[in-house]
Design a protein around this motif. Structure first.
Motif, short mmCIF file in Angstrom:
data_model
loop_
_atom_site.label_atom_id
_atom_site.label_comp_id
_atom_site.label_asym_id
_atom_site.label_seq_id
_atom_site.Cartn_x
_atom_site.Cartn_y
_atom_site.Cartn_z
N SER A 40 0.83 -1.20 0.00
CA SER A 40 0.00 0.00 0.00
C SER A 40 0.86 1.26 0.00
O SER A 40 0.56 2.22 -0.72
CB SER A 40 -0.95 0.00 1.21
N TRP A 41 1.95 1.26 0.76
CA TRP A 41 2.83 2.43 0.76
C TRP A 41 3.53 2.61 -0.58
O TRP A 41 3.78 3.74 -1.02
CB TRP A 41 3.86 2.33 1.89
N TYR A 42 3.84 1.50 -1.24
CA TYR A 42 4.43 1.61 -2.59
C TYR A 42 3.47 2.33 -3.53
O TYR A 42 3.85 3.26 -4.25
CB TYR A 42 4.77 0.23 -3.12
N PHE A 43 2.20 1.91 -3.53
CA PHE A 43 1.23 2.52 -4.44
C PHE A 43 0.85 3.93 -3.98
O PHE A 43 0.50 4.77 -4.82
CB PHE A 43 -0.01 1.65 -4.57
N ILE A 44 0.90 4.19 -2.69
CA ILE A 44 0.65 5.56 -2.22
C ILE A 44 1.69 6.51 -2.79
O ILE A 44 1.37 7.58 -3.33
CB ILE A 44 0.63 5.60 -0.68
N VAL A 45 2.96 6.13 -2.67
CA VAL A 45 4.04 6.99 -3.17
C VAL A 45 4.00 7.07 -4.70
O VAL A 45 4.10 8.16 -5.28
CB VAL A 45 5.41 6.45 -2.69
N ALA A 46 3.83 5.91 -5.37
CA ALA A 46 3.81 5.90 -6.83
C ALA A 46 2.65 6.71 -7.39
O ALA A 46 2.82 7.50 -8.33
CB ALA A 46 3.73 4.45 -7.34
N ASN A 47 1.45 6.55 -6.82
CA ASN A 47 0.29 7.31 -7.30
C ASN A 47 0.42 8.79 -7.00
O ASN A 47 -0.04 9.62 -7.79
CB ASN A 47 -0.99 6.75 -6.67
N ALA A 48 1.01 9.12 -5.85
CA ALA A 48 1.18 10.53 -5.52
C ALA A 48 2.10 11.21 -6.54
O ALA A 48 1.81 12.33 -7.00
CB ALA A 48 1.76 10.68 -4.11
N ILE A 49 3.19 10.55 -6.90
CA ILE A 49 4.12 11.11 -7.88
C ILE A 49 3.45 11.21 -9.25
O ILE A 49 3.52 12.25 -9.93
CB ILE A 49 5.39 10.26 -7.96
N ARG A 50 2.78 10.13 -9.67
CA ARG A 50 2.14 10.12 -10.99
C ARG A 50 1.03 11.15 -11.10
O ARG A 50 0.97 11.92 -12.06
CB ARG A 50 1.58 8.73 -11.27
N ALA A 196 -4.19 -0.29 7.76
CA ALA A 196 -5.41 0.07 7.04
C ALA A 196 -5.63 1.57 6.90
O ALA A 196 -6.07 2.04 5.84
CB ALA A 196 -6.61 -0.56 7.75
N ILE A 197 -5.35 2.34 7.93
CA ILE A 197 -5.70 3.76 7.94
C ILE A 197 -5.03 4.53 6.80
O ILE A 197 -5.70 5.27 6.06
CB ILE A 197 -5.39 4.39 9.31
N PRO A 198 -3.70 4.40 6.57
CA PRO A 198 -3.10 5.11 5.43
C PRO A 198 -3.70 4.69 4.09
O PRO A 198 -3.87 5.53 3.20
CB PRO A 198 -1.62 4.74 5.51
N ALA A 199 -4.04 3.40 3.96
CA ALA A 199 -4.61 2.92 2.70
C ALA A 199 -5.98 3.54 2.45
O ALA A 199 -6.29 3.94 1.31
CB ALA A 199 -4.71 1.39 2.72
N VAL A 200 -6.81 3.65 3.48
CA VAL A 200 -8.14 4.24 3.33
C VAL A 200 -8.03 5.72 2.97
O VAL A 200 -8.72 6.21 2.06
CB VAL A 200 -8.96 4.05 4.62
N LEU A 201 -7.19 6.45 3.70
CA LEU A 201 -7.03 7.88 3.42
C LEU A 201 -6.50 8.11 2.01
O LEU A 201 -6.97 9.01 1.30
CB LEU A 201 -6.09 8.50 4.46
N ALA A 202 -5.51 7.31 1.61
CA ALA A 202 -4.94 7.45 0.27
C ALA A 202 -5.97 7.12 -0.80
O ALA A 202 -6.05 7.81 -1.82
CB ALA A 202 -3.71 6.56 0.13
#
Length: 242
Positions: A40-50, A196-202
């Motif tokens: 989830s943190w990988y996709f949070i960072v990747a999606n934020a950059i993209r 779970a919490i970072p994934a939901v917020l993201a």
């Protein structure tokens, strides 16, 4: 003496002791939550950059297309854009469809689909493709956000069950015997929530951001359709999404 024993028991209710006392199911839960968190943190960072790159370049690319002298210059300008830039890819697909239909003038393709319908179909496919690319990782974030607390709760329930079995077997139900195992088991619930919490917020943040980008896709696609289907050039759109 009793207070010292209780304090010692609480001091033992830590993460290190939890790992030391893991059984097979405990390790499965722990590894599962760890993988969920890392993914989830990988996709949070990747999606934020993209998303940041797409949003920051959107109006520049749109203006670059409309502020050229003719269609050929606009196409060359789009070809200069980065490989992952979606607006330029939509424009290039539209231009390619228009050119293909023009070359097939008089053939079966032109007789089956008129120019407007052919370009509209190409635009729909291009917008759908670029929208799907923005969805990368969203399913995983939703899955982690909804399931991680329950995975952590499973670890807690199993840990408490194991602690009660050991306490029953030893016959010692003092605070010193109960606090450590139960405290260790509750850490799994906290780990599940931490995952779970970072994934939901993201997920909620990227879902809203993507909806705004989809609206820009549709607006740009409509203008492209009018231009390539009728030859009527539209003015550079005024930015509407901040």
């Amino acid at each position: 003496m009793g207070e010292n024993s209780n304090a010692h028991a609480m001091a033992q209710a830590g993460f290190g002791n939890l790992i030391h006392n893991f059984d097979a199911l405990g390790w499965i839960v722990f590894v599962t939550l760890s993988v969920m968190s890392l993914a989830s943190w990988y996709f949070i960072v990747a999606n934020a950059i993209r998303n940041s790159m797409v949003r920051s370049r959107a109006q520049k690319v749109i203006h670059a297309f409309w502020n050229t002298n003719n269609a050929q210059d606009a196409i060359r300008e789009m070809e200069k854009q980065p490989k992952g830039e979606p607006f330029s890819k939509i424009a290039l697909d539209c231009a390619s469809a228009a050119a293909h239909h023009k070359n097939a003038d008089g053939g079966q393709l032109a007789q089956t689909l008129n120019r407007s319908e052919f370009i509209d179909r190409a635009l729909r496919q291009a917008v759908a493709r670029e929208s799907l690319r923005l969805e990368g990782g969203m399913t995983l974030l939703a899955t982690v956000g909804s399931s991680a607390p329950f995975v952590g709760l499973l670890g807690t329930v199993w840990g408490i069950y194991g602690a009660l079995i050991r306490i029953g077997a030893s016959g010692n139900a003092s605070m010193a015997a109960v606090a450590g195992p139960v405290g260790e088991a509750l850490i799994m619930t906290a780990f599940g929530l931490f995952t779970a919490i970072p994934a939901v917020l993201a997920y909620n943040f990227f879902n809203r951001s993507n909806r705004l980008t989809y609206a820009q896709f549709d607006e740009f696609a409509h203008d492209l359709h009018d231009y390539f289907a009728t030859g009527a050039r539209v003015d550079a759109p005024t930015p509407t999404v901040k």
